[in-house]
Design a protein around this motif. Structure first.
Motif, PDB file in Angstrom:
ATOM      1  N   GLY A  96       0.800  -1.212   0.000  1.00 23.38           N
ATOM      2  CA  GLY A  96       0.000   0.000   0.000  1.00 23.38           C
ATOM      3  C   GLY A  96       0.838   1.270   0.000  1.00 23.38           C
ATOM      4  O   GLY A  96       2.064   1.242  -0.134  1.00 23.38           O
ATOM      5  N   LEU A  97       0.157   2.378   0.141  1.00 24.62           N
ATOM      6  CA  LEU A  97       0.809   3.679   0.168  1.00 24.62           C
ATOM      7  C   LEU A  97       0.840   4.228   1.587  1.00 24.62           C
ATOM      8  O   LEU A  97      -0.045   3.943   2.386  1.00 24.62           O
ATOM      9  CB  LEU A  97       0.067   4.675  -0.739  1.00 24.62           C
ATOM     10  N   GLU A  98       1.844   5.032   1.869  1.00 24.98           N
ATOM     11  CA  GLU A  98       1.953   5.706   3.161  1.00 24.98           C
ATOM     12  C   GLU A  98       2.267   7.173   2.918  1.00 24.98           C
ATOM     13  O   GLU A  98       3.221   7.503   2.201  1.00 24.98           O
ATOM     14  CB  GLU A  98       3.044   5.075   4.021  1.00 24.98           C
ATOM     15  N   ILE A  99       1.461   8.064   3.464  1.00 29.57           N
ATOM     16  CA  ILE A  99       1.715   9.501   3.371  1.00 29.57           C
ATOM     17  C   ILE A  99       2.084  10.009   4.753  1.00 29.57           C
ATOM     18  O   ILE A  99       1.353   9.802   5.722  1.00 29.57           O
ATOM     19  CB  ILE A  99       0.494  10.267   2.841  1.00 29.57           C
ATOM     20  N   ILE A 100       3.236  10.645   4.849  1.00 31.02           N
ATOM     21  CA  ILE A 100       3.717  11.222   6.107  1.00 31.02           C
ATOM     22  C   ILE A 100       3.553  12.733   6.041  1.00 31.02           C
ATOM     23  O   ILE A 100       3.951  13.371   5.074  1.00 31.02           O
ATOM     24  CB  ILE A 100       5.195  10.865   6.349  1.00 31.02           C
ATOM     25  N   TRP A 101       2.971  13.293   7.094  1.00 30.06           N
ATOM     26  CA  TRP A 101       2.785  14.747   7.188  1.00 30.06           C
ATOM     27  C   TRP A 101       3.379  15.200   8.513  1.00 30.06           C
ATOM     28  O   TRP A 101       2.925  14.789   9.580  1.00 30.06           O
ATOM     29  CB  TRP A 101       1.296  15.070   7.110  1.00 30.06           C
ATOM     30  N   LEU A 102       4.435  16.009   8.436  1.00 25.47           N
ATOM     31  CA  LEU A 102       5.116  16.486   9.647  1.00 25.47           C
ATOM     32  C   LEU A 102       4.468  17.785  10.129  1.00 25.47           C
ATOM     33  O   LEU A 102       4.385  18.761   9.388  1.00 25.47           O
ATOM     34  CB  LEU A 102       6.602  16.722   9.343  1.00 25.47           C
TER      35      LEU A 102
END
Length: 815
Positions: free
Chosen positions: A33-39
């Protein structure tokens, strides 16, 4: 390097899983799957494969399907959110998923160009804040897929030997996700791929951590949970639809994993009234709250286009357009002008671009045979130089002559830098150098007349001393050379124009301040001052640590790139410097300007260059200079080796075969502008000449932050630019009356870019006459003509793609 494959704990019926401040471990790992990281706050280092990315506040980063990575906080106040999206869910709605690669890194764009990523932030925030997550997930997936994904050129994402083993495993993992509903077995895959089944079993368990059979069952359970929560159907149907052989085996798998039966599991989550995401605390994050409150038009998601309406009155008061771009064109070394091909190119260019001066260097180079030795001693020979000067006179071009380099017989050292071996050392005897200069000046005056030569420029050497590139002597030795030479030339006639070598900004040693102070204190003549501006910069520390060759191999020079406003910054800096340190009225000239002086940088060949040139020539800071000289007219440039490919990254407006690049037409369009500006904005200018109207609209996008730090892109790739939108400009001109002939020129990757057409042709290196003529013909922008009768208003809609230019000419008919 060791990797582990982890399972994301998706809840039944939920296609996404969200974590806050969870790093798993500092070991590299992979997952489907996909992983989106938002800091949100702090600093975060994310390693993807071999690359480290340092995230700062509000940065976004996407991890691809089964991409190895790790996440490590770098500050105590670090807070971030991770959104995982199930690959099975993505594939259900997009059957191309396993052939896609996503490139979503918000830090590639500058802070003032975050619109494409702000859409992601808004959709992300809306997904977090709403219970009906499937609709929000699909909106987010749809946008990032349309905007940030490309089809893989090969099914193997990484062909390096070190990763060959996992490439095999990843193909098996993808095969499982595609065929888990059937009777897929490892033996079957081994036979199809011509591998030993025991070998596949060993490397699968080694890389994934479980057996093939266990992983297959995990994927089937994952899929069944969607059906269990979202479909009112029997457990038997769910079991069979998920790839289990019967209801009994499905019951056992669910019982072993959850300690519940399928019906109990369904009932449990219904009773808990699960809202889909269970994002405890995430909705309280300030950034999420901020972006969730922002409006988002559907067009921003669907069209990737920024629209604006421009209403202007053509009778409005205007101002004079300072045309700095058509004053000077560089040709490199003087002996280049002995080449008939370059002469033909300049002659053709002169018909479309009203160049005033042609600048060249190396008039004293060995190949021009300016010093001859016989029994009577040394004598000067100006035969080849006069041939060059005669040619410029035939085209009504004025020479801008750089007095360089040092003839070998007069040189104090055998130092050189460029391919043509121009000597960069001070003279052994100053008197020898001065006698050479005096002979040359008198030759020019006697041949062409003082009045004519007084309109020329004489620059004493090329660039100020820095790292021994253009001058291998000391700064003080150059000051003395300039002083003696300038006094000599002014002694011949005060009307002759002299100026020093160009500031190059290679060092922080304030060379210009010192030179200007020297001239002021010693009454040294100074008619013009100059600098060279490029957006590439040598990493001198890295470069000087390497062994040097002569001539220098440009491919071995490590470059990095400056910010998009670099030219503006230096023009304003030089303007302030001259006002502060030299009160006398002198001309300021940018003698050489381009995105880069690296003649192997493919960007010089692309459609990008047209918008780069137009954007900078129309910037208000350009008016600080009397002239900005482009480097260079042609790719036939003897400073460096000329490559065999027709497009190799040369700095010219025209390639070696005479094919005009997109950059060429930037100057053609600029030359069509009128003398009075009546409207100007970020992406457009409107001018008039008499009752004729000219409109120039462009969509300039700069290379991204990773490229600027010295990342080397794949050859011919447009992927190194910031994510940007097409422009849709609705133009309304008022108070325009009469009958007009309307010309609309379109220049973009599909119209007028010979480089892009060459790529489509197959990048063939050795073009014959037919193929060269084809590219010459196709390199022209498209042209549309129509006649308009206007009674006060003119409406026009322009679609300007990224790297595109639209030029509109309205010429009035008179009865």
């Amino acid at each position: 390097m060791k990797y582990s494959v982890i399972q994301i704990p998706y809840l039944p019926g939920c296609p996404v899983h969200v974590k806050i401040n969870e790093t798993n471990s500092e070991e590299l790992h992979r997952h489907s799957g996909l992983e989106i990281i938002w800091l949100f706050t702090g600093k975060l280092k994310v390693t993807i494969g071999q690359n480290d990315y340092h995230l700062h506040e509000n940065n976004l980063l996407l991890i691809n399907h089964f991409e190895s990575h790790r996440v490590i906080p770098q500050a105590l106040n670090t807070r971030f959110i991770q959104l995982h999206v199930d690959s099975l869910y993505i594939y259900k709605h997009n059957h191309d998923f396993y052939n896609l690669n996503y490139d979503l890194k918000s830090f590639k764009n500058s802070e003032d160009n975050q619109h494409p990523y702000d859409v992601v932030r808004i959709l992300f925030s809306q997904l977090v804040g709403k219970g009906e997550e499937n609709k929000e997930v699909l909106r987010l997936l749809g946008y990032i897929t349309s905007r940030f994904s490309k089809k893989l050129s090969s099914p193997e994402p990484d062909n390096r030997a070190s990763n060959k083993e996992f490439n095999i495993v990843q193909q098996i993992l993808n095969r499982v996700e595609l065929d888990f509903k059937g009777k897929v077995t490892l033996n079957q895959i081994a036979q199809e791929q011509h591998y030993n089944s025991s070998y596949l079993s060993d490397i699968f368990r080694k890389n994934v951590g479980v057996t093939f059979k266990a992983y297959l069952e995990e994927v089937r359970i994952r899929y069944s949970l969607f059906l269990l929560q979202n479909q009112e159907t029997s457990i038997t149907n769910i079991a069979l639809s998920s790839g289990f052989s019967d209801e009994k085996s499905y019951y056992k798998a669910i019982k072993d994993k959850f300690s519940l039966t399928p019906l109990q599991l369904r009932k449990k989550h219904l009773e808990e009234n699960h809202d889909g995401l269970a994002l405890t605390g995430s909705s309280k994050e300030q950034l999420i709250h901020h972006y969730a409150s922002l409006p988002l038009e559907l067009k921003a998601i669907e069209e990737n286009t920024i629209q604006s309406t421009i209403v202007k009155d053509i009778q409005a008061d205007g101002y004079e357009l300072k045309q700095v771009w058509n004053k000077i064109m560089n040709i490199g070394s003087a002996n280049t002008l002995l080449n008939q091909n370059i002469r033909d190119q300049i002659k053709e260019m002169r018909e479309e671009i009203p160049i005033e001066y042609l600048r060249f260097e190396g008039v004293f180079n060995q190949e021009l045979d300016v010093i001859q030795k016989d029994r009577d001693g040394l004598k000067f020979n100006w035969k080849f130089i006069n041939n060059i000067l005669d040619y410029t006179r035939e085209l009504e071009l004025k020479p801008f002559i750089c007095l360089s380099y040092m003839p070998l017989l007069f040189a104090s050292k055998s130092t050189s830098f460029f391919n043509y071996q121009g000597n960069t050392s001070p003279p052994k005897e100053m008197s020898q150098w001065l006698s050479l200069v005096q002979s040359f000046m008198m030759n020019c005056i006697n041949r062409y007349g003082l009045d004519t030569v007084s309109e020329w420029y004489f620059q004493i050497w090329t660039e100020l001393p820095a790292y021994g590139i253009h001058w291998s002597g000391t700064l003080e030795q150059y000051f003395e050379l300039y002083k003696q030479t300038a006094l000599l030339i002014k002694g011949i006639s005060p009307s002759l124009k002299v100026g020093p070598a160009a500031e190059n900004f290679h060092t922080d040693e304030q060379l210009s301040e010192r030179l200007l102070g020297f001239c002021r204190e010693n009454a040294v003549p100074l008619d013009f001052y100059s600098c060279n501006i490029y957006h590439n910069r040598v990493k001198f520390k890295d470069w000087l640590e390497r062994s040097q060759t002569s001539p220098v191999d440009i491919k071995l020079i490590p470059f990095q790139y400056e910010a998009k406003n670099h030219t503006r910054h230096l023009l304003e800096k030089m303007h302030r410097l001259l006002e502060t340190h030299y009160k006398e009225d002198i001309e300021f000239i940018v003698t050489r300007w381009n995105f880069s002086w690296d003649v192997t940088n493919f960007l010089h060949d692309t459609a990008f260059m047209a918008t780069f040139i137009i954007d900078h020539m129309l910037d208000h800071s350009a008016a600080h200079a009397k002239a900005i000289g482009f480097l260079s007219a042609s790719d036939i440039l003897y400073e460096w080796d000329i490559k065999s490919n027709p497009f190799f990254g040369g700095t010219g407006l025209v390639n070696t075969e005479g094919i005009k690049k997109s950059a060429y037409y930037a100057f053609v369009f600029l030359s069509k502008l009128g003398s009075t500006v009546f409207a100007k904005g970020k992406n457009y200018i409107m001018t008039k000449r008499g009752e004729n109207i000219q409109i120039l609209a462009y969509n300039h996008t700069y290379p991204d932050q990773l490229f600027m730090k010295g990342g080397q892109p794949d050859q011919h790739s447009y992927d190194i630019f910031e994510e940007s939108n097409d422009l849709l400009l609705n133009i309304h001109l008022q108070n325009i009356y009469g009958t007009y002939k309307c010309k609309q020129y379109s220049l973009n990757r599909n119209h007028g870019s010979a480089y892009d057409e060459w790529i489509r042709m197959g990048e063939y290196a050795d073009l014959n006459h037919e193929e060269t003529d084809y590219l010459k013909n196709i390199s022209r922008p498209s042209l549309q003509l129509k006649q308009l009768t206007l009674t006060g208003d003119f409406h026009l809609t322009l679609h300007v793609p990224v790297h595109g230019v639209e030029c509109i000419i309205l010429n009035k008919f008179y009865k």
